[in-house]
Design a protein around this motif. Structure first.
Motif, PDB file in Angstrom:
ATOM      1  N   ASN A   1      45.504  46.598  43.114  1.00 15.97           N
ATOM      2  CA  ASN A   1      45.666  46.305  41.490  1.00 15.97           C
ATOM      3  C   ASN A   1      44.514  45.387  41.395  1.00 15.97           C
ATOM      4  O   ASN A   1      43.391  45.362  42.217  1.00 15.97           O
ATOM      5  CB  ASN A   1      46.748  45.178  41.683  1.00 15.97           C
ATOM      6  CG  ASN A   1      47.786  45.590  41.455  1.00 15.97           C
ATOM      7  OD1 ASN A   1      48.252  46.196  39.965  1.00 15.97           O
ATOM      8  ND2 ASN A   1      49.224  45.153  41.935  1.00 15.97           N
ATOM      9  N   ALA A   2      44.001  45.008  40.096  1.00 16.50           N
ATOM     10  CA  ALA A   2      42.455  44.464  39.599  1.00 16.50           C
ATOM     11  C   ALA A   2      42.595  43.206  40.066  1.00 16.50           C
ATOM     12  O   ALA A   2      43.868  42.934  39.892  1.00 16.50           O
ATOM     13  CB  ALA A   2      42.103  45.277  38.189  1.00 16.50           C
TER      14      ALA A   2
ATOM     15  N   ASP B   1      48.517  38.131  31.200  1.00 15.44           N
ATOM     16  CA  ASP B   1      48.952  39.290  32.490  1.00 15.44           C
ATOM     17  C   ASP B   1      49.613  37.964  33.664  1.00 15.44           C
ATOM     18  O   ASP B   1      50.009  37.693  34.384  1.00 15.44           O
ATOM     19  CB  ASP B   1      47.727  39.598  33.526  1.00 15.44           C
ATOM     20  CG  ASP B   1      46.949  40.403  32.530  1.00 15.44           C
ATOM     21  OD1 ASP B   1      47.994  41.469  32.173  1.00 15.44           O
ATOM     22  OD2 ASP B   1      45.810  41.119  32.812  1.00 15.44           O
TER      23      ASP B   1
ATOM     24  N   LYS C   1      49.099  44.429  35.941  1.00 12.35           N
ATOM     25  CA  LYS C   1      47.767  43.790  36.063  1.00 12.35           C
ATOM     26  C   LYS C   1      47.436  42.892  37.275  1.00 12.35           C
ATOM     27  O   LYS C   1      48.121  41.601  36.186  1.00 12.35           O
ATOM     28  CB  LYS C   1      46.547  43.962  35.265  1.00 12.35           C
ATOM     29  CG  LYS C   1      45.114  43.396  35.932  1.00 12.35           C
ATOM     30  CD  LYS C   1      44.439  43.647  34.212  1.00 12.35           C
ATOM     31  CE  LYS C   1      42.212  43.134  35.010  1.00 12.35           C
ATOM     32  NZ  LYS C   1      41.737  43.072  33.178  1.00 12.35           N
TER      33      LYS C   1
END
Length: 514
Positions: free
Chosen positions: A17-18, A25, A79
């Protein structure tokens, strides 16, 4: 279910995941974290319910696991969501599940594990395992393990092994009703089992010649003191397993409070009378039951009773040590709503005995003490059963050949098998037809006519009936073609138990007794 969650989680970890997160988020991640915590709480609560034999527990646990799976799937898409963090909940539950399965394995129990009770076969029991084991060891220290107890163990494991195993099976069906009463009173479960095994073998309708009744065998007067007796409907709650266990726990704690917490003396009071036990205790200066001058003041029945109860309780806790294997019983409670009129006898026949050597009559009777086995229950009546019994009922008892066969067998009347015929006569051919005999063919012999019998006056209908041993009110109603409700009302017998006793005279008003 756990494996599917693990597979999803591994894929998520591999995908990565970023790192950069927006406020939106983070809010989504926090919501997923809360959902996972709620699912874990729901799952643990479900385990407790299953441990208490609540039928809603299994469905709740499945729903909780599905929620976890959904959270991990959503975490993969979100994310910045850390799947390993979400996975930590799963790991905790997986470890709990694995620990429970390890406890449940009787075959893999170490030789030194003398407290490997078969009750640990239920996975949900792991939630209370530590407390239960502590209670078990406490019981070991509360009683004396001596040659008298060893002799009791020998008897339970030889000629009385069958009754001991039957007691265990019967108890499993009633455990969710009885054990919580002892647990709340702070008394060991093994003590409950030992008393029940010795008193009644776990048969709730057991009654002694002295008048003691129910699974814990309370005398009428003693039962009244502890809340047992007629509940206003004609049912004697001494036969109710929940009420009897609660009264038994209260009685024992009252006795132990007087007798220095001695289980042996409390059991002596349970069997031999509380007044005698208290006098002996006070007269001996509070010495042990096993001291000769104390022991010898109790009748021989009590001298036998105390070690036999302790021996049964000991085997309940230490089965592996003695090579004793108690059967696994699928006893999760569930309500059964009758689709058509039936009786416990009829249900016993159509259910068969799949998984139970002796079938389900004892389980149904123990769970429904208000009903006699032959009592007809109307369609729509809800009785207490188990999930397995409900499944068998839906499969075999609502329709089909076995359901019809069970009904036919229950309604069969032995009196209908008796064939009654009149006198037999032989008639000549020419006499019968009015034609002349054919040459060479003699007529059949004809018996002379019998003189006409004088008709005997019909016997007067009996006005009453003396109850014989083994008879029930329903059987008597069927025999004399009475309406069961009218018969009960005329004789002031309360439904639905219809309790009668041998020697009782019943009025047969309105019955077809001729």
């Amino acid at each position: 279910m756990f494996r599917s969650i693990l597979a999803v989680a591994v894929l998520a970890i591999l995908s990565g995941n970023a790192a950069a997160l927006s406020r939106r988020d983070q809010t989504s991640i926090d919501a997923l974290t809360q959902r996972m915590q709620d699912a874990e709480s729901k799952y643990r609560d479900a385990m407790v319910k299953i441990g208490n034999a609540d039928p809603a527990g299994q469905a709740q646990s499945d729903t909780a696991l599905e929620d976890m799976e959904d959270v991990i799937a959503n975490c993969m898409k979100q994310k910045g969501c850390s799947v390993p963090t979400m996975l930590s909940t799963y790991k905790r539950l997986l470890k709990l599940n694995a620990d429970a399965e390890a406890d449940a394995s009787d075959e893999e129990a170490e030789d030194g594990d003398d407290h490997a009770s078969p009750l640990t076969a239920d996975v949900p029991e792991a939630a209370r395992a530590a407390k239960l084991l502590a209670d078990d060891h406490r019981f070991d220290k509360m009683v004396q393990f001596n040659p008298a107890v060893q002799a009791g163990i020998r008897r339970w494991l030889t000629d009385m092994r069958g009754p001991l195993v039957n007691s265990y099976e019967n108890y499993q069906y009633m455990r969710h009703l009885m054990w919580p009463q002892y647990q709340r009173a702070g008394l060991p479960e093994a003590l409950l089992f030992g008393i029940m095994a010795k008193e009644s073998n776990g048969k709730v309708h057991s009654t002694s010649r002295a008048g003691a009744a129910g699974p814990m065998q309370f005398m009428y007067g003693t039962g009244r003191r502890f809340g047992l007796g007629d509940d206003g409907t004609g049912f004697d709650t001494r036969y109710d397993p929940r009420a009897a266990a609660e009264a038994s726990a209260s009685y024992l704690n009252e006795r132990m409070g007087q007798l220095n917490r001695s289980i042996e003396l409390a059991l002596a009071a349970y069997n031999g009378g509380e007044g005698r036990a208290l006098r002996v205790y006070q007269g001996s200066g509070g010495r042990s039951f096993w001291e000769a001058d104390v022991y010898n003041q109790f009748p021989s029945e009590t001298q036998d009773y105390v070690p036999m109860v302790i021996a049964a309780a000991w085997l309940f806790l230490h089965p592996n040590e003695y090579g004793l294997t108690f059967p696994k019983v699928d006893a999760k409670p569930a309500p059964l709503r009758l689709a058509q009129p039936s009786s416990i006898y009829q249900l016993t026949i159509c259910l068969g005995n799949r998984g139970e050597r002796e079938g389900y009559m004892r389980a149904l009777r123990n769970l429904n003490p208000r009903y006699q086995a032959e009592s007809w229950l109307s369609a729509g009546t809800t009785i207490n059963a188990t999930t397995k019994i409900v499944g068998l009922y839906n499969r075999w008892c609502t329709s089909g050949p076995r359901a019809e066969l069970a009904r036919t067998l229950v309604l069969s009347n032995p009196n209908n098998a008796i064939v009654r015929t009149g006198p037999v006569t032989t008639v000549g051919m020419n006499e019968a037809s009015g034609a002349a005999e054919t040459e060479g063919e003699p007529a059949l012999a004809t018996l002379p006519p019998r003189p006409a019998k004088k008709e005997k006056p019909k016997a007067a209908k009996p006005r009453d009936h003396r109850v014989e041993r083994g008879e029930t009110l329903i059987a008597i109603a069927r025999k004399f073609q009475c309406d069961i409700d009218d018969l009960a009302k005329d004789n002031k017998i309360k439904a639905p138990r219809y309790a009668i006793r041998p020697g009782q005279r019943l009025k047969l008003k309105g019955c077809a007794t001729d």
